[in-house]
Scaffold this motif. Structure first.
Motif, PDB file in Angstrom:
ATOM      1  N   UNK A 271     -34.585 -17.293 -16.529  1.00 15.97           N
ATOM      2  CA  UNK A 271     -33.891 -17.977 -17.924  1.00 15.97           C
ATOM      3  C   UNK A 271     -32.961 -16.865 -18.535  1.00 15.97           C
ATOM      4  N   UNK A 272     -32.278 -17.212 -19.486  1.00 15.55           N
ATOM      5  CA  UNK A 272     -31.623 -16.271 -20.251  1.00 15.55           C
ATOM      6  C   UNK A 272     -32.973 -15.528 -21.536  1.00 15.55           C
ATOM      7  N   UNK A 273     -32.982 -14.030 -21.126  1.00 20.18           N
ATOM      8  CA  UNK A 273     -33.628 -13.556 -22.487  1.00 20.18           C
ATOM      9  C   UNK A 273     -32.172 -13.315 -23.301  1.00 20.18           C
ATOM     10  N   UNK A 274     -32.917 -12.550 -24.683  1.00 20.51           N
ATOM     11  CA  UNK A 274     -32.201 -12.162 -25.623  1.00 20.51           C
ATOM     12  C   UNK A 274     -32.289 -11.199 -26.247  1.00 20.51           C
ATOM     13  N   UNK A 275     -31.611 -10.504 -26.654  1.00 19.24           N
ATOM     14  CA  UNK A 275     -31.535  -8.903 -27.593  1.00 19.24           C
ATOM     15  C   UNK A 275     -32.220  -8.373 -28.466  1.00 19.24           C
ATOM     16  N   UNK A 276     -33.070  -7.836 -28.523  1.00 16.63           N
ATOM     17  CA  UNK A 276     -33.741  -7.807 -30.046  1.00 16.63           C
ATOM     18  C   UNK A 276     -33.086  -6.339 -30.961  1.00 16.63           C
TER      19      UNK A 276
END
Length: 133
Positions: A97-102
């Motif tokens: 799955x996609x993960x996102x930038x913190x």
């Protein structure tokens, strides 16, 4: 028209290494997530929408006091290990799955208000293996 014989198609770049212009008044640290902003310049990864994940910084660049593009940065694409967000962590069920930038070293599974870091390839010792292409 399709080929009717073999063709020597030259590879002009390796596709994994990019040289990108750095945004004015920005410092990017080696080993950090690098993104492209709406002006086409490299900036450190941060929680914001509309950013394009470029890869991992291969060097430190300080463009403090410089104009957009006054300096460039070498960025590598591939699979890298990033810190996992403690609030909304990536888990084993998130593989592929996609993960996102913190921020410039952390990813999360939460999409809201953030940009895609890349695809989750795995977890290792609490950190997230992310493919940035």
């Amino acid at each position: 028209m399709p080929l009717s014989a073999g063709r020597n198609t030259f590879e002009v770049r390796d596709g994994r290494t990019l040289i990108l212009p750095v945004k004015a008044n920005v410092k990017i640290f080696e080993g950090s997530i690098v993104v492209i902003d709406s002006t086409g310049n490299a900036v450190p990864g941060k929680k914001a929408t509309g950013l394009l994940s470029a890869g991992r910084a291969e060097e430190y660049v300080d463009n403090s006091g410089g104009t957009d593009g006054a300096k460039t940065i070498k960025v590598r694409r591939g699979v890298f290990k990033w810190s996992n967000d403690s609030t909304a962590p990536v888990t084993g069920k998130d593989i592929l799955k996609n993960c996102y930038i913190v921020d410039d070293e952390t990813v999360t599974i939460t999409e809201t208000g953030s940009s895609i870091a890349g695809k989750v390839i795995g977890l290792e010792n609490g950190e997230v293996l992310v493919e940035i292409l």
